[in-house]
Design an enzyme around this catalytic site. Structure first.
Site, PDB file in Angstrom:
ATOM      1  NE  ARG A 126       2.964  59.662 -27.103  1.00  0.00           N
ATOM      2  CZ  ARG A 126       1.848  59.219 -27.703  1.00  0.00           C
ATOM      3  NH1 ARG A 126       1.829  59.138 -29.004  1.00  0.00           N
ATOM      4  NH2 ARG A 126       0.776  58.917 -27.022  1.00  0.00           N
ATOM      5  CB  THR A 127       7.144  58.028 -21.629  1.00  0.00           C
ATOM      6  OG1 THR A 127       6.487  59.216 -22.071  1.00  0.00           O
ATOM      7  CG2 THR A 127       8.272  58.392 -20.685  1.00  0.00           C
TER       8      THR A 127
ATOM      9  CE  LYS B 146      -0.461  39.644  -5.848  1.00  0.00           C
ATOM     10  NZ  LYS B 146       0.780  38.846  -5.827  1.00  0.00           N
TER      11      LYS B 146
ATOM     12  NE  ARG C 240       4.196  58.484 -17.903  1.00  0.00           N
ATOM     13  CZ  ARG C 240       3.831  58.869 -19.122  1.00  0.00           C
ATOM     14  NH1 ARG C 240       2.740  58.380 -19.680  1.00  0.00           N
ATOM     15  NH2 ARG C 240       4.554  59.737 -19.813  1.00  0.00           N
TER      16      ARG C 240
ATOM     17  CG  HIS D  52       6.704  63.967 -19.108  1.00  0.00           C
ATOM     18  ND1 HIS D  52       7.771  63.084 -19.178  1.00  0.00           N
ATOM     19  CD2 HIS D  52       5.755  63.456 -19.954  1.00  0.00           C
ATOM     20  CE1 HIS D  52       7.484  62.123 -20.029  1.00  0.00           C
ATOM     21  NE2 HIS D  52       6.271  62.321 -20.507  1.00  0.00           N
TER      22      HIS D  52
HETATM   23  N1   CP Z   1       4.060  62.288 -24.295  1.00  0.00           N
HETATM   24  C1   CP Z   1       3.872  61.209 -23.501  1.00  0.00           C
HETATM   25  O1   CP Z   1       4.289  61.188 -22.322  1.00  0.00           O
HETATM   26  O2   CP Z   1       3.246  60.168 -24.095  1.00  0.00           O
HETATM   27  P1   CP Z   1       2.909  58.774 -23.409  1.00  0.00           P
HETATM   28  O3   CP Z   1       1.877  59.035 -22.339  1.00  0.00           O
HETATM   29  O4   CP Z   1       2.420  57.893 -24.517  1.00  0.00           O
HETATM   30  O5   CP Z   1       4.180  58.247 -22.780  1.00  0.00           O
END
Ligand code: CP
Length: 363
Positions: A97-98, A125, A147, A175
């Protein structure tokens, strides 16, 4: 596109008008004086967490996202605001999603979007996070979305680069765009029900799951309490972090007690990838005590809304018949709002670089 700030009307106009949420999908929203002018509306270079945001700054991002909700519902979804800019999505952890919604958001705004997956990068590496950040910076990215599995990684990178950095989830820390999209989805669901309120004052939201390891829980507690909600958190004792009450949430170990009369239930998955050791006896036992079933949902307020950030583990923290309830579950709306929120964040955070009038000066 940016001259419009929605008008804070009197109560007769209702919640939809106050937020520029158009039930008939008019576009763009009306102008307003609800927020400080220019860059003072959002005086941050980076978005590393909800914790450093003021309530009006959260509301501003939600407001800005609304125009993109409207655009995204059209067949022609492009705006050229970020034309010529380069956005790098650097993902050191898996995501559906993100990652996709940041990519779609950047492309819909006209930017060149590049995805860096750690598994196929020189991280494999032995390159350090800081050297990776310096490398991305040397390519003159205009925004970097990160992320990473380590709490604080986003801030570490933000301190090393010259462009805005957006946190797409760092360890168990935060998040922020998830909490913002959750707030936007919840607000739209309430508006569609005709509930007329400026924010979430008076609303009770129960977050149940692996609170200890969840960056989604942390960002949502901060966001929802800033918007006036009463937040309950519920988990097994081993998954309840110390200090959650200091964040403004009320802890519960009994799910049935936590559900009683709640307006919104937000379910979270068990973050097994962050668990060192055994935190629950079994998935079956967990479902028995903390899984959201249709029978259990009846203890919440009538018509209580169901949320889940995804990915869901059906049959563990949530049953399929609850996750797919058309009149109660807003899981797919959360995903939809993710694109709009990320468009708003990319737009707002790149305004200084783009020389948008009123956004020139660092706060
Ligand atoms: N909700 C969320 O962060 O989903 P993903 O891990 O798929 O990005």
């Amino acid at each position: 596109m940016h001259d419009g700030l929605s008008v804070m009307h009197g109560s007769t106009k209702g919640r939809a008008e106050r937020y520029g949420v158009s039930m008939d999908h008019t576009f763009p929203p009306a102008a307003s004086d609800r927020f400080p002018g220019g860059r003072l509306a959002f005086p941050h270079r980076d978005l590393t967490g909800i914790g450093h945001l003021e309530r009006h700054e959260i509301l501003y991002l939600l407001h800005e996202a609304q125009q993109w909700v409207e655009l995204n519902r059209r067949s022609a979804k492009h705006a050229g605001l970020l034309s010529g800019l380069t956005i790098i999505n650097a993902f050191f952890e898996a995501s559906t999603r993100t990652l996709l919604s940041f990519e779609i958001a950047g492309k819909r705004l006209g930017a060149d979007v590049v995805n860096m997956h750690a598994a196929q990068s020189s991280v494999k590496k032995g390159e350090t996070l800081i050297d990776t950040a310096i490398t991305l910076n040397a390519m003159r990215a205009d925004a970097i979305v990160i992320r990473h599995g380590s709490s604080g990684a986003t801030q570490l990178i933000a301190d090393k680069v010259d462009c805005p950095v957006l946190n797409a989830g760092d360890g168990s820390h935060e998040h922020p765009t998830q909490a913002l999209l959750d707030a936007l989805a919840l607000r739209e669901a309430l508006v569609r029900r005709g509930e007329d309120s400026e924010d979430f004052t008076g609303l009770t939201v129960t977050i149940c799951g692996d609170i200890l390891h969840s960056r989604v829980a942390r960002s949502n507690i901060l966001c929802l309490t800033a918007m006036g909600a009463n937040v309950r958190v519920c988990s097994p004792p081993a998954l309840m972090p110390a200090g959650v009450a200091a964040m403004g949430a009320t802890p519960f170990l009994d799910f049935d007690e936590a559900l009683a009369g709640t307006d919104v239930v937000m379910m979270l998955r068990l973050q097994t990838e962050r668990m060192a050791g055994q935190f629950i006896p079994s998935a079956r036992e967990y479902h028995h005590l903390y899984g959201l079933t249709s029978a259990r949902l009846q203890q919440a307020a009538p018509d209580a809304l169901v949320m889940h950030p995804g990915p869901m583990n059906r049959g563990v923290e949530i049953d399929s018949d609850v996750a797919d309830m058309l009149d109660r579950s807003i899981v797919t709306q959360q995903v939809e709002m993710g694109v709009a929120i990320r468009m708003a964040c990319l737009d707002v955070l790149t305004r200084t670089a783009r020389g948008v009038e009123g956004w020139e000066n660092e706060a």
